[in-house]
Design an enzyme around this catalytic site. Structure first.
Site, PDB file in Angstrom:
ATOM      1  N   HIS A  24      25.541   9.267  31.390  1.00 37.20           N
ATOM      2  CA  HIS A  24      25.694   7.809  31.384  1.00 37.20           C
ATOM      3  C   HIS A  24      24.362   7.058  31.269  1.00 37.20           C
ATOM      4  O   HIS A  24      23.951   6.286  32.121  1.00 37.20           O
ATOM      5  CB  HIS A  24      26.603   7.259  32.479  1.00 37.20           C
ATOM      6  CG  HIS A  24      26.382   7.765  33.888  1.00 37.20           C
ATOM      7  ND1 HIS A  24      25.194   7.666  34.537  1.00 37.20           N
ATOM      8  CD2 HIS A  24      27.236   8.342  34.767  1.00 37.20           C
ATOM      9  CE1 HIS A  24      25.319   8.153  35.765  1.00 37.20           C
ATOM     10  NE2 HIS A  24      26.537   8.578  35.917  1.00 37.20           N
ATOM     11  N   HIS A  78      32.959  15.051  46.285  1.00 35.62           N
ATOM     12  CA  HIS A  78      32.654  13.856  45.480  1.00 35.62           C
ATOM     13  C   HIS A  78      33.685  13.724  44.359  1.00 35.62           C
ATOM     14  O   HIS A  78      33.992  14.699  43.681  1.00 35.62           O
ATOM     15  CB  HIS A  78      31.243  14.030  44.889  1.00 35.62           C
ATOM     16  CG  HIS A  78      30.711  12.856  44.134  1.00 35.62           C
ATOM     17  ND1 HIS A  78      31.207  11.578  44.244  1.00 35.62           N
ATOM     18  CD2 HIS A  78      29.671  12.772  43.250  1.00 35.62           C
ATOM     19  CE1 HIS A  78      30.507  10.763  43.458  1.00 35.62           C
ATOM     20  NE2 HIS A  78      29.578  11.457  42.831  1.00 35.62           N
ATOM     21  N   GLU A  80      33.447  11.854  41.536  1.00 35.60           N
ATOM     22  CA  GLU A  80      32.980  11.673  40.155  1.00 35.60           C
ATOM     23  C   GLU A  80      33.358  12.904  39.320  1.00 35.60           C
ATOM     24  O   GLU A  80      33.290  14.045  39.780  1.00 35.60           O
ATOM     25  CB  GLU A  80      31.464  11.410  40.111  1.00 35.60           C
ATOM     26  CG  GLU A  80      31.047  10.863  38.759  1.00 35.60           C
ATOM     27  CD  GLU A  80      29.627  10.268  38.735  1.00 35.60           C
ATOM     28  OE1 GLU A  80      28.855  10.448  39.683  1.00 35.60           O
ATOM     29  OE2 GLU A  80      29.318   9.626  37.709  1.00 35.60           O
ATOM     30  N   ASP A  82      32.239  14.770  37.067  1.00 37.03           N
ATOM     31  CA  ASP A  82      31.433  15.972  36.837  1.00 37.03           C
ATOM     32  C   ASP A  82      31.701  17.025  37.918  1.00 37.03           C
ATOM     33  O   ASP A  82      31.389  18.202  37.732  1.00 37.03           O
ATOM     34  CB  ASP A  82      29.927  15.660  36.734  1.00 37.03           C
ATOM     35  CG  ASP A  82      29.404  14.732  37.807  1.00 37.03           C
ATOM     36  OD1 ASP A  82      30.200  13.991  38.403  1.00 37.03           O
ATOM     37  OD2 ASP A  82      28.179  14.736  38.042  1.00 37.03           O
ATOM     38  N   HIS A 144      26.430   9.679  46.094  1.00 35.82           N
ATOM     39  CA  HIS A 144      26.091   8.644  45.173  1.00 35.82           C
ATOM     40  C   HIS A 144      27.183   7.580  44.998  1.00 35.82           C
ATOM     41  O   HIS A 144      26.942   6.490  44.494  1.00 35.82           O
ATOM     42  CB  HIS A 144      25.746   9.375  43.857  1.00 35.82           C
ATOM     43  CG  HIS A 144      25.969   8.789  42.561  1.00 35.82           C
ATOM     44  ND1 HIS A 144      26.672   9.371  41.541  1.00 35.82           N
ATOM     45  CD2 HIS A 144      25.519   7.618  42.081  1.00 35.82           C
ATOM     46  CE1 HIS A 144      26.644   8.616  40.476  1.00 35.82           C
ATOM     47  NE2 HIS A 144      25.956   7.550  40.766  1.00 35.82           N
ATOM     48  N   ASP A 163      25.615  15.656  45.201  1.00 33.43           N
ATOM     49  CA  ASP A 163      24.584  15.043  44.351  1.00 33.43           C
ATOM     50  C   ASP A 163      23.189  15.017  45.000  1.00 33.43           C
ATOM     51  O   ASP A 163      22.177  15.043  44.297  1.00 33.43           O
ATOM     52  CB  ASP A 163      24.978  13.604  43.996  1.00 33.43           C
ATOM     53  CG  ASP A 163      25.962  13.527  42.837  1.00 33.43           C
ATOM     54  OD1 ASP A 163      26.124  14.535  42.111  1.00 33.43           O
ATOM     55  OD2 ASP A 163      26.574  12.459  42.649  1.00 33.43           O
ATOM     56  N   TYR A 191      16.004  12.565  38.654  1.00 40.78           N
ATOM     57  CA  TYR A 191      17.390  12.421  39.124  1.00 40.78           C
ATOM     58  C   TYR A 191      17.469  11.357  40.227  1.00 40.78           C
ATOM     59  O   TYR A 191      18.338  10.482  40.201  1.00 40.78           O
ATOM     60  CB  TYR A 191      17.847  13.793  39.661  1.00 40.78           C
ATOM     61  CG  TYR A 191      19.286  13.840  40.078  1.00 40.78           C
ATOM     62  CD1 TYR A 191      20.270  14.242  39.192  1.00 40.78           C
ATOM     63  CD2 TYR A 191      19.666  13.501  41.368  1.00 40.78           C
ATOM     64  CE1 TYR A 191      21.592  14.286  39.580  1.00 40.78           C
ATOM     65  CE2 TYR A 191      20.979  13.546  41.759  1.00 40.78           C
ATOM     66  CZ  TYR A 191      21.941  13.948  40.858  1.00 40.78           C
ATOM     67  OH  TYR A 191      23.253  13.984  41.244  1.00 40.78           O
ATOM     68  N   HIS A 222      24.061  19.972  41.274  1.00 40.24           N
ATOM     69  CA  HIS A 222      23.411  20.008  39.954  1.00 40.24           C
ATOM     70  C   HIS A 222      22.113  20.811  40.050  1.00 40.24           C
ATOM     71  O   HIS A 222      21.305  20.597  40.955  1.00 40.24           O
ATOM     72  CB  HIS A 222      23.022  18.602  39.478  1.00 40.24           C
ATOM     73  CG  HIS A 222      24.179  17.697  39.219  1.00 40.24           C
ATOM     74  ND1 HIS A 222      25.057  17.875  38.167  1.00 40.24           N
ATOM     75  CD2 HIS A 222      24.607  16.585  39.865  1.00 40.24           C
ATOM     76  CE1 HIS A 222      25.967  16.905  38.192  1.00 40.24           C
ATOM     77  NE2 HIS A 222      25.719  16.123  39.212  1.00 40.24           N
TER      78      HIS A 222
HETATM   79 FE1  FEO Z   1      27.880  11.391  41.278  1.00 38.15          FE
HETATM   80 FE2  FEO Z   1      27.075  14.497  40.002  1.00 38.15          FE
HETATM   81  O1  FEO Z   1      28.124  12.963  40.347  1.00 38.15           O
END
Ligand code: FEO
Length: 394
Positions: A24, A78, A80, A82, A144, A163, A191, A222
């Site tokens: 994004h 989370h 989100e 991903d 996040h 995250d 990041y 990640h």
């Molecule tokens: Fe807030 Fe890696 O997603």
């Protein structure tokens, strides 16, 4: 497609996104990973999943360890996509599994997937038994999204941080000590600057809570898992979360139409150099805004230049300013500058954005048409005096 064992019975089964170059709006030049974890205990437990297009990869890794229908618990740290994108597909294999998530996690997962899974909503401090091991939950809203939480396994001393502490790095190496540390920390900084920066206060709460835990491994969602350099990444997070900009660095970020604003930018560069403050030039035609933000995280002086175009500003500068205002750096010193032909609105518009960031402002520099050598010297002197004056006031 092999899983990687973190400790006896605990596996990384995530996906490696080698081709990812945009997250994004954030340029991910090294790709990324989405880290999902499997714990083999009396209750077979999956922690997070992967982006939907890497589901087959995750399933292939998982299937080398256990049949996916045997999953009892799914912990969703989370919402989100991903991390939750493969949840609907994996839940088809284990429809009776219990999904542990935060209150906002339940709302978010229901809104995203409209599934009537068996949710178990948890709060900070709640624990569940997996058999030999327990999982303790720590809600981390806004690190996040509002739903974020961390999961801690005290028996194994692993913090599943989602995250927090992540980096966008695609790698077949899983651990921090298998990869160049300077690159891991640089990507962690990028990041933080592009994802986590607005939430420094929330990060500090997580750090306070994490300080009470005995941690041998931070299993991020990640990039690399921290096991040898936990102190280093925690120290960096403490520093970044304070919005503690370095006095010795100035960013001069600009775009130009006919090089007049470029000339002003270089005259301003001289002002900082003369005072022993390290300037870094960022031409927005040549640099991506997400790379610039990495240094905004630690630079004290943020100078932004733009000529006037059609009574407004260049799209490149507008894009950068919108991105920076959203990421909310604080406690910086700002300078707006630029050239113009007749109407000259751009510098005021830049200054407005720097004001929105809450920066202390230097006197703006606005030059009609092309600055000559004498004007450029005057700019250098004026900015230099202004820097000294502001340093005295601070
Ligand atoms: Fe807030 Fe890696 O997603």
């Amino acid at each position: 497609m092999k899983p990687v064992q973190l400790k006896e019975g605990i596996y990384w089964i995530g996906g490696i996104d080698w081709d990812l170059r945009d997250f994004h709006g954030y340029v991910t030049q090294r790709g990324s990973t989405y880290n999902a974890y499997l714990i083999i205990d009396e209750k077979i437990t999956l922690i997070d999943t992967v982006k939907c297009y890497l589901y087959d990869e995750m399933l292939a890794r998982l299937s080398t360890i256990i049949d996916s229908s045997k999953i009892d618990y799914v912990i969703s740290n989370h919402v989100e996509m991903d991390h939750s994108g493969s949840l609907p597909m994996i839940m088809e294999h284990c429809p009776n599994a219990t999904v542990f998530t935060s209150p906002n996690g339940e709302k978010g997962l229901k809104a995203h997937y409209e599934k009537d899974w068996s949710f178990h909503v948890v709060q900070s401090g709640d624990t569940i038994s997996l058999g030999k091991r327990t999982i303790q939950f720590l809600l981390a809203p806004m690190v996040h999204w509002p739903d974020n939480m961390l999961s801690y396994c005290p028996e194994e001393k692993i913090l599943f941080s989602n995250d927090a502490f992540g980096q966008h790095i695609a790698s077949s190496q899983r651990f921090d000590d298998e990869y160049p540390l300077n690159i891991a920390l640089e990507e962690a900084k990028k990041y933080y600057a592009n994802i986590v920066m607005p939430y420094g206060k929330q990060v500090q709460k997580v750090l306070e809570a994490a300080a009470t835990l005995d941690i041998e491994m931070i299993a991020t969602s990640h990039g690399l898992i921290w096991r040898s350099y936990i102190a280093e990444i925690v120290e960096q997070y403490k520093h970044w979360s304070k919005n503690d900009a370095s006095e010795s660095q100035a960013l001069i970020i600009y775009d130009s139409m006919w090089h007049s604003t470029t000339k002003i930018a270089y005259a301003i560069q001289d002002s900082f150099e003369n005072l022993g403050i390290h300037p870094i030039m960022y031409n927005l035609q040549k640099n991506h805004i997400s790379d610039i933000m990495t240094l905004v995280l630690t630079a004290k002086y943020i100078c932004v230049g733009c000529p006037t175009l059609n009574g407004s500003i260049l799209p490149s500068v507008a894009g950068f300013l919108a991105y920076m205002v959203g990421l909310a750096p604080k406690g910086r010193i700002g300078l707006a500058f630029g050239s113009y032909g007749w109407s000259g609105q751009s510098v005021d518009m830049v200054q407005e954005s720097l004001t929105k960031c809450g920066f202390k402002l230097m006197d703006q520099i606005k030059i009609k048409y092309i600055p000559n050598e004498e004007t450029l010297k005057e700019i250098t002197n004026k900015v230099q005096e202004n820097i000294l004056q502001i340093k005295e006031e601070l």
